[in-house]
Design an enzyme around this catalytic site. Structure first.
Site, PDB file in Angstrom:
ATOM      1  N   GLU A   1       0.829  -1.213   0.000  1.00 37.96           N
ATOM      2  CA  GLU A   1       0.000   0.000   0.000  1.00 37.96           C
ATOM      3  C   GLU A   1       0.859   1.256   0.000  1.00 37.96           C
ATOM      4  O   GLU A   1       0.543   2.226  -0.691  1.00 37.96           O
ATOM      5  CB  GLU A   1      -0.937   0.012   1.223  1.00 37.96           C
ATOM      6  CG  GLU A   1      -1.955  -1.119   1.261  1.00 37.96           C
ATOM      7  CD  GLU A   1      -3.043  -1.017   0.186  1.00 37.96           C
ATOM      8  OE1 GLU A   1      -3.083  -0.008  -0.532  1.00 37.96           O
ATOM      9  OE2 GLU A   1      -3.840  -1.963   0.072  1.00 37.96           O
TER      10      GLU A   1
ATOM     11  N   ARG B   1       0.505   3.656  -3.312  1.00 40.14           N
ATOM     12  CA  ARG B   1      -0.161   4.949  -3.097  1.00 40.14           C
ATOM     13  C   ARG B   1       0.855   6.072  -2.905  1.00 40.14           C
ATOM     14  O   ARG B   1       0.804   7.088  -3.596  1.00 40.14           O
ATOM     15  CB  ARG B   1      -1.089   4.875  -1.887  1.00 40.14           C
ATOM     16  CG  ARG B   1      -2.149   3.798  -2.067  1.00 40.14           C
ATOM     17  CD  ARG B   1      -3.262   3.926  -1.067  1.00 40.14           C
ATOM     18  NE  ARG B   1      -3.973   2.661  -0.943  1.00 40.14           N
ATOM     19  CZ  ARG B   1      -5.239   2.551  -0.567  1.00 40.14           C
ATOM     20  NH1 ARG B   1      -5.944   3.603  -0.264  1.00 40.14           N
ATOM     21  NH2 ARG B   1      -5.804   1.357  -0.476  1.00 40.14           N
TER      22      ARG B   1
ATOM     23  N   ASP C   1      -4.174 -10.252  -8.284  1.00 39.80           N
ATOM     24  CA  ASP C   1      -4.457  -9.294  -9.364  1.00 39.80           C
ATOM     25  C   ASP C   1      -3.293  -8.505  -9.955  1.00 39.80           C
ATOM     26  O   ASP C   1      -2.869  -8.738 -11.095  1.00 39.80           O
ATOM     27  CB  ASP C   1      -5.587  -8.331  -8.941  1.00 39.80           C
ATOM     28  CG  ASP C   1      -5.407  -7.699  -7.542  1.00 39.80           C
ATOM     29  OD1 ASP C   1      -4.344  -7.879  -6.950  1.00 39.80           O
ATOM     30  OD2 ASP C   1      -6.343  -7.022  -7.081  1.00 39.80           O
TER      31      ASP C   1
ATOM     32  N   GLU D   1     -12.029  -0.601 -10.534  1.00 47.06           N
ATOM     33  CA  GLU D   1     -11.600  -1.566 -11.563  1.00 47.06           C
ATOM     34  C   GLU D   1     -12.499  -1.620 -12.796  1.00 47.06           C
ATOM     35  O   GLU D   1     -12.020  -1.827 -13.926  1.00 47.06           O
ATOM     36  CB  GLU D   1     -11.461  -2.973 -10.960  1.00 47.06           C
ATOM     37  CG  GLU D   1     -10.313  -3.135  -9.962  1.00 47.06           C
ATOM     38  CD  GLU D   1     -10.604  -2.520  -8.595  1.00 47.06           C
ATOM     39  OE1 GLU D   1     -11.799  -2.270  -8.296  1.00 47.06           O
ATOM     40  OE2 GLU D   1      -9.650  -2.281  -7.819  1.00 47.06           O
TER      41      GLU D   1
ATOM     42  N   THR E   1      -0.772   0.459 -10.299  1.00 46.69           N
ATOM     43  CA  THR E   1      -2.044  -0.161  -9.949  1.00 46.69           C
ATOM     44  C   THR E   1      -2.935   0.759  -9.119  1.00 46.69           C
ATOM     45  O   THR E   1      -4.082   0.439  -8.844  1.00 46.69           O
ATOM     46  CB  THR E   1      -1.820  -1.527  -9.249  1.00 46.69           C
ATOM     47  OG1 THR E   1      -3.058  -2.231  -9.244  1.00 46.69           O
ATOM     48  CG2 THR E   1      -1.318  -1.341  -7.828  1.00 46.69           C
TER      49      THR E   1
HETATM   50  C1  DMJ Z   1      -6.412   0.129  -5.067  1.00 47.60           C
HETATM   51  O1  DMJ Z   1      -5.659   0.464  -3.961  1.00 47.60           O
HETATM   52  C2  DMJ Z   1      -5.578  -0.507  -6.135  1.00 47.60           C
HETATM   53  O2  DMJ Z   1      -6.258  -0.497  -7.338  1.00 47.60           O
HETATM   54  C3  DMJ Z   1      -5.187  -1.919  -5.804  1.00 47.60           C
HETATM   55  O3  DMJ Z   1      -4.500  -2.528  -6.862  1.00 47.60           O
HETATM   56  C4  DMJ Z   1      -6.415  -2.727  -5.491  1.00 47.60           C
HETATM   57  N1  DMJ Z   1      -7.279  -2.107  -4.544  1.00 47.60           N
HETATM   58  C5  DMJ Z   1      -7.573  -0.707  -4.629  1.00 47.60           C
HETATM   59  C6  DMJ Z   1      -8.813  -0.318  -5.399  1.00 47.60           C
HETATM   60  O4  DMJ Z   1      -9.847  -1.192  -5.404  1.00 47.60           O
END
Ligand code: DMJ
Length: 553
Positions: free
Chosen positions: A186, A190, A319, A453, A539
């Site tokens: 995270e 982020r 994922d 998503e 992501t």
């Molecule tokens: C986000 O923090 C990112 O997209 C991560 O890859 C998956 N979860 C959340 C959004 O759903």
């Protein structure tokens, strides 16, 4: 396994153990090349004249022999000149409806930001019902997740004043000397992703220096026998742990497999190859380990390098590992052929063993538990339509149309999961069993927490096909968000998508500003805004540049 940094051996990566197998050494050499060699530029060069930036210190191993090194400098101007499209596009020849819809999404972003600023600035997220801030336990002592996640969206949407407010907070209040248990994944996607993107978009040094400083704090998590990092780390003490719920102290595929993009850029900007080496080691371990039916299970021991459980998922826990394979290749300007091969092979195995069609003709990706299929798709797995669309263009003439069709079918299924709900927002997970199609069957799976998503896949499908239905579907989401998630002081998740009077969860997730609103906005932009020729999205939807060339000054 770290070796001393001095004297810098010309081509030998400094962090490779002499005992490392030949392929690992080759791989590390490539990583070091991508990051640029250690800075030892000839006296009198432009680098020395203009240099003077702080060079990142090594986080592990012996101290650097600083006196032998000229300062490294990333040539930002040269990088900007290498971009093939203006970052915020040319804004020419668009129809008034598209513009009006884009402006509506910009207004939503301003509303989300203004309320966060008013009630929660400096906390990680806004609680829009109680009008206060939320800190949570994912980021250790770090604060301001929404500020850092929002920076590039504010910039792209030309919300200049708001961008300056966010930048000022980073300059004055973003404290990295904090303690607590933080998620490596995270923090990376982020904070590091958000800061890197903000730097590449604006050239503001504060974002780069914060990214590099924070990057150093992540490195101790990699001190394991395999080099696969643990999930949690303490920014101050340098200690690391696995999640208590992860069996046998395992690390999670989607966590340690989602570092590559950011870590390569940390090396690119610092001149310190250690980051690229760490990311490449994970990739190499994964490439070498035996895979059941060619699939990658979600849990791997950082001690032995073996799988701990045979649960495979394109949704949560797996994922973004797949996403980072194709994006690593694209970001390397199509040079990281190992990542591309891993992606191609993984997708083939996924299609063979997990992709299924429902009785009603909906294509979905099931989960796999030791060979038995669970006919469930999480909202998280809906990113895969976009990922497959992104990879389709590079699949070769024979396979291209096949993957475009597969991406379209999966995106359609995810749209169905929205269309079949009363709110027109999708549940956390939906199933294809006992006569159910694309709907949640369990109470605990009916919620929607502002996740991106599905609109992410609409955006990629739009760019690939320009089929107007994707803009139409995106607009349906905008209307549903306005109707069911907008409250007096921000946007909130809802607890049940199958009722038109849902209760709110009182949380405006930072990824709503980083991703959901950004992808919706881009869906109504021309393709040259953050062109996919120049950028890959991490992501968390933070744009990182394709490495068209080496920008060491
Ligand atoms: C986000 O923090 C990112 O997209 C991560 O890859 C998956 N979860 C959340 C959004 O759903």
């Amino acid at each position: 396994t770290d070796l001393p940094r001095s004297p810098p051996a010309a081509a030998e990566p400094r962090h490779a153990s002499p005992a490392a197998p030949r392929r690992l050494r080759e791989k590390l050499r490539t990583a070091a090349r991508m990051a640029g060699p250690p800075a030892h530029t000839a006296p009198g060069s432009r680098q020395q004249v203009q240099g003077g930036e702080r060079r990142a210190e090594p986080a592990t191993g012996a101290p650097a022999a600083r006196e032998t090194r000229a300062p490294f400098r990333f040539d930002y101007e040269r990088f900007r000149r290498s971009l093939r499209h203006p970052v915020r596009g040319r804004r020419t020849g668009e129809d008034p409806e598209t513009r009006a819809r884009r402006m509506k999404i910009k207004e939503m972003m301003k509303f989300a930001w203004d309320n966060y600023k008013q009630y929660a600035l400096g906390k990680n997220e806004l609680r829009p019902l109680s009008k206060n801030g939320h800190i949570g336990n994912m980021f250790g002592g770090l604060r301001g997740a929404t500020v850092v996640d929002a920076l590039d969206t504010l910039y792209i949407m030309e919300l200049e004043e708001e961008f300056q407010e966010a930048k000022k907070w980073v300059e004055k209040n973003f404290d990295l000397n904090v303690n607590g248990e933080a998620s490596l994944f995270e923090v990376n996607i982020r904070y590091i992703g958000g800061l890197l993107a903000a730097y590449y978009l604006t050239g503001e040094e504060v974002f780069k220096s914060k990214a590099l400083e924070l990057g150093e704090k992540l490195l101790p998590a990699f001190n394991t026998p395999t080099g696969i990092p643990r999930s949690l780390f303490s920014p101050c003490s340098g200690m690391s742990w696995s999640w208590g719920w992860a069996s046998a102290g395992s690390s999670i595929l989607a966590e340690f497999g989602t570092l590559h993009l950011e870590f390569l850029h940390l090396s690119e900007l610092s001149g310190n190859p250690v980051f690229a080496e760490k990311a490449s080691t994970s990739q190499l371990v994964l490439n070498r380990v035996e895979k059941p039916q060619g699939l990658y299970p979600n849990f791997l021991s950082p001690v032995t390098g073996n799988w701990v459980q045979h649960h495979v998922s394109i949704g949560g826990l797996g994922d973004s590992f797949y996403e980072y394979l194709i994006k690593s290749w694209l970001m390397s300007d199509k040079k990281d052929s190992e990542a591309k091969k891993m992606y191609d092979d993984a997708l083939e195995a996924i299609e063979k063993h997990l992709v299924r069609k429902s009785a009603g003709g909906l294509t979905y990706i099931a989960e796999w538990r030791g060979g038995v299929l669970d006919h469930k798709m999480g909202h998280l797995a809906c990113f895969s339509g976009g990922m497959i669309a992104l990879g389709a263009e590079h699949a070769g003439e024979e396979r291209k149309q096949h993957y475009v069709d597969l991406a379209a079918e999966i995106t359609n299924t995810c749209h169905e999961s929205y269309a079949r709900s009363d709110t027109k927002l999708g549940p956390e997970a939906f199933r294809f069993d006992a006569g159910t199609e694309a709907m949640a069957t369990r109470l605990s799976e009916r919620y929607y927490i502002l996740r991106p998503e599905v609109v992410e896949s609409y955006m990629y499908m739009w760019r690939l096909t320009h089929d107007p239905k994707y803009r139409q579907w995106g607009w349906e989401v905008v209307k549903a968000l306005e109707k069911h998630c907008r409250v007096e002081a921000g946007f909130s998740g809802i607890r049940d998508v199958y009722t038109t009077t849902p209760t709110h969860d009182n949380m405006q997730q930072s990824f709503f500003l980083a991703e959901t609103l950004k992808y919706l906005y881009l869906l109504f932009c021309e393709d040259d805004v953050l062109s996919l020729d120049d950028w890959v999205f991490n992501t968390e939807a933070h744009p990182l540049p394709v490495n068209h060339t080496n920008f060491k000054a």
